[in-house]
Write a protein that holds these residues in place. Sequence first.
Motif, PDB file in Angstrom:
ATOM      1  N   GLY A 120       5.050  -3.409  -2.388  1.00  0.00           N
ATOM      2  CA  GLY A 120       5.459  -3.629  -0.999  1.00  0.00           C
ATOM      3  C   GLY A 120       6.964  -3.843  -0.903  1.00  0.00           C
ATOM      4  N   GLN A 177      -7.563  -3.887  -1.328  1.00  0.00           N
ATOM      5  CA  GLN A 177      -6.578  -4.643  -0.540  1.00  0.00           C
ATOM      6  C   GLN A 177      -5.547  -5.365  -1.407  1.00  0.00           C
ATOM      7  OE1 GLN A 177      -8.922  -7.253   2.042  1.00  0.00           O
ATOM      8  NE2 GLN A 177     -10.405  -5.601   2.273  1.00  0.00           N
ATOM      9  N   ARG A 181      -2.954  -4.532  -3.380  1.00  0.00           N
ATOM     10  CA  ARG A 181      -1.521  -4.234  -3.298  1.00  0.00           C
ATOM     11  C   ARG A 181      -0.904  -4.832  -2.036  1.00  0.00           C
ATOM     12  NH1 ARG A 181       0.740   1.742  -3.907  1.00  0.00           N
ATOM     13  NH2 ARG A 181      -1.298   2.129  -2.982  1.00  0.00           N
ATOM     14  N   GLU A 182      -1.572  -4.592  -0.916  1.00  0.00           N
ATOM     15  CA  GLU A 182      -1.023  -5.081   0.346  1.00  0.00           C
ATOM     16  C   GLU A 182      -0.961  -6.610   0.357  1.00  0.00           C
ATOM     17  OE1 GLU A 182      -3.396  -4.331   3.745  1.00  0.00           O
ATOM     18  OE2 GLU A 182      -1.942  -5.350   5.055  1.00  0.00           O
TER      19      GLU A 182
END
Lengths: 283, 283, 321, 321
Positions: free
Chosen positions: A111, A260, A262-263
């Motif tokens: 990110g 979910q 990585r986010e």
Amino acid sequence: MRLRMPFGRKPNEFPSHLWTQCPSCNEMLFNKQLARNLNVCTKCEHHFRLGARERIELLVDKGSFHEQDAALTSGDPLGFTDSKPYPERVAAAQTKSGEKDAIITGEATIGDNPVILAVMDFEFMGGSMGAVVGEKITRAAERALAERRALVIVSASGGARMQEGTIALMQMAKILGALARLDQARLPYVSVITDPTTGGVLASYASLGDIIVAEPGALIRFSGERVTSGTVGEKLPTGFGKAEFLLERGFLDQIVPRPQLRERIGFFLTAFRAASQDLRWSL
Amino acid sequence: MRLRMPFGRKPNEFPSHLWTQCPSCNEMLFNKQLARNLNVCTKCEHHFRLGARERIELLVDKGSFHEQDAALTSGDPLGFTDSKPYPERVAAAQTKSGEKDAIITGEATIGDNPVILAVMDFEFMGGSMGAVVGEKITRAAERALAERRALVIVSASGGARMQEGTIALMQMAKILGALARLDQARLPYVSVITDPTTGGVLASYASLGDIIVAEPGALIRFSGERVTSGTVGEKLPTGFGKAEFLLERGFLDQIVPRPQLRERIGFFLTAFRAASQDLRWSL
Amino acid sequence: MLDRITGTKRTVEGNGHLPVDANLITEPAQLVSRVSAWEAVQAARNIQRPHTLDVIGRVFDRFNELHGDRGFRDDPAIVGGIADLDGRPVVIVGEQKGASTEENIARNFGMPHPEGYRKAMRLYRLAEKFHLPLITFIDTPGAYPGPEGEERGQAEAIAQSILLMARLQTPIIVVILGEGGSGGALALGVGDVVLALQNAIYSVISPEGCAAILWRSPAEAERAAKAMRLSGPDLLELGVVDALIPEPPGGAHTDHAATAAAIRTALAAQLAKLERVPAADLMSARYERFRAFGALEEPGVTAPPPAPDSWWRRIVKRAGS
Amino acid sequence: MLDRITGTKRTVEGNGHLPVDANLITEPAQLVSRVSAWEAVQAARNIQRPHTLDVIGRVFDRFNELHGDRGFRDDPAIVGGIADLDGRPVVIVGEQKGASTEENIARNFGMPHPEGYRKAMRLYRLAEKFHLPLITFIDTPGAYPGPEGEERGQAEAIAQSILLMARLQTPIIVVILGEGGSGGALALGVGDVVLALQNAIYSVISPEGCAAILWRSPAEAERAAKAMRLSGPDLLELGVVDALIPEPPGGAHTDHAATAAAIRTALAAQLAKLERVPAADLMSARYERFRAFGALEEPGVTAPPPAPDSWWRRIVKRAGS
Ligand SMILES: [Zn+2]
Ligand SMILES: [Zn+2]
């Protein structure tokens, strides 16, 4: 994995090199489709184990990963032999996996946050932690400190590598020395616990993140099943030692489904990023 | 205290202004002898409550105590009245006890260690903590900080003084702000818990010492008996909320019989004294 | 930062208010009408009143709840996590009551166990480490008074939590949403700015408990509530809260969205001020805020003259407000 | 401070030993005879071997035990407190086995629960706050592996304890008295100097556990013990311990007084050196001590040349030894 066949089908309809049965919902899953779905059952979301390379792919911003310390391999500090010498076991594991040891480390962004990432692989000698794992994580932490990056470690391990004896045990102190410096410098460390994480890995870096998340259903316990029930002889409650149990007991911040991850990690790292830049608050 | 007479004796053999019956072993104790024995039963070592002045006498090096902030008295922040106005209650307590409020503070030495000492008195309105207790302890802590002395607080309290409402509650934050600074400066704080210590006093300074000791048999609990059993309606185990229970539960360093308190506190203060003098280690 | 930063009659120097920002109520005279103490108690306890998670969901973006005390249990009576307020990450910790009987049982009616306060402390330290502002929401009848709480150190946990907030090196804003019950509330209540919803209450003991002890009858709770001065305007006059956040005309329970909007405006305005204050000044100001509480008489002692350059003046100068 | 301060073959630079002080064994060649690994296991587990409280009573003056973790329980399997060593106050923490079956049941056979490690951590912090040297005694089959341990975070407690010792700003001397069982031992084992009684053992898993996994039979424990190199001389060769404290000819269990005297001499000598080391150097040296563990191969990478003025040289200079 032993296949239990759905009613009315014959075993040869599902050759095991092409199909895998979900241990949770019994669905027969086409291997390629399972891999495309990040090794998560498309029917019940059971999380199968995932190799370190695939894990890195799903965690980092596309193309941002650069491996470090890739050449490090294990010595044989004890001259250890059981049914065969330790170096032969390592060599066999290297040949089988194409990896040098049970961990891959490197720099990346998640990110858009610069991180040093360390990912364990349970397939390599049960993800056991010897001097290579210890050295690579320590270097990762030291590099994060030097470059003011966050550290992310994904654990999957049966614990310390017995064949390296107390040298394996000392890796816990070595790594935690480096993590202590990282903490002092207010750099974030996110621990991601995956199935299974036990023993000396759980009793060191896996349990110490500023944020600790686990994948659904992951087995997470200090003692191996054998040790706990063998030594003490008590019956264990259902779900004991699973991620969901640990969450209830207060040891996890969140359980995060694989897609979910990585986010979610990116969110936390972004939130923590300001700290090291605000000089009014340096202690 | 209701007297239960030993077999064969008549009540008037033991006039209550001269004799006290031990609630623990039923022995009739001659008041003067009881006082000489620091209000500890000569037969079974039951610890009776002790007034603040007597307490100071037994704790400090002979003649070393100098009282501070003796003139402070309570205001009436709420204009509080139940069956009579709060100022009248305070005045009555002052007349009865000869003290201004539920705490006495001052400087002294204990085993030659310079300290600021604060001692609560349960006889003054149940040792309740209002703004006077809050102010005197805060000043004591600030003085300890300024003069680099240790702080010793002897607690005996039913909790916050209801008649001062949230102003009494705020004293907890006020005192703990000062204790935080003392801790930061690495100055020792010893908490001595005596019978009874409950509510807001236990939930603030009494529970925060570098060393926490209690007298044998002291009642020590967060909730008053009434609140706990009334609200929740559960039966409590024997010994629940006594010092011995707290020790087992990990909240006390030691239970120290009254006659040994001075020496014990002196030992700890002497051990801690070097810290503030060693510059190599200043953080 | 209201009073202490800008200087009001409730500070040491006793000067007047600066213009009120964010539509906050800083003088009881701003209130059109004043509810009785007992009405405030009823309103603060109304099960339909917005509770912490409801408020968080409306005020912040991308709330990520964080669980657990890392030692015993994840206490459902205290929730916390990280979220964005106008794009700025903050750490949030709050006491959580239920909106139904089922949820109230699961949340223990918003009465935390020791492990709840230990979870809160873990999150306080996280906020400090990464210099994230801390926002706490108070809504509890009090810390759970049962035996399990005693066994695991209810008093110790509350004391440590208050101590930690007092020294925590990051800005702290406290919002009392409903009931502020004694030490169980104060464990989340040591902040640089303490706000309360207009009909929130804050007290050293429940009115029922006070009545039982002083009037020897819980039935006198209404009278006790009045005597204890636990309603919003009382707390404002006492300086226990710095400002009240206005509720919609029918009360917060009639309009969660409007209530949350008012909270959001208040938080954003206070945070913008707090963020400009250097750490050392903030710590001094927080110390002085709580240091000042107490109605005392001290014959023979003249109050020391105010320092020529007091803590709040320094802050006003540096903050440039 | 032995090796790392004075420089030996086990440090980065690989130079020779300085003269041995306090009659410590720093080279296996100093031993007249070497017991087998399995004999060491038996000796280390001997119920008549001196245990922590027995050693404390003989080595230190005025021991004042301190109890409790301030959160759950006072774990009898870990003891700690403050005492004097030659008139100098120190903090002591040790694992406590029983000398009888009854005491072993009360002490859980020296297997701590998480609250035991949390008590240890509380005392570590106390030592740091008042700059008292910390002395730990290791004697445990391992951390208690039962369900209660798991429920209350055995792994978390051990991890935190290791982390805290690694960063603790006060001198630390570790003494392995008997069994050093895995992480449950290492939680007390991160020090500036690590000593062991001559017949003590230290291992990553019990020989029985190792045999069960690698040989698929606990009966192979003797073979596993040998392969694991867990005996004193092995640990010395591996650099895991810095020196062995000699035991009386018949073993420590035959003469508690003589054993304690040897421990006392060793502690006093090491402490005298450690106390002259400035904090920053001590912290660097401790980091480097554990940083150096690991037999590794790294093709294509030449080892960086040693820094001209390394951490231990700085310390030697300042300590003047
Ligand atoms: Zn499935
Ligand atoms: Zn008696």
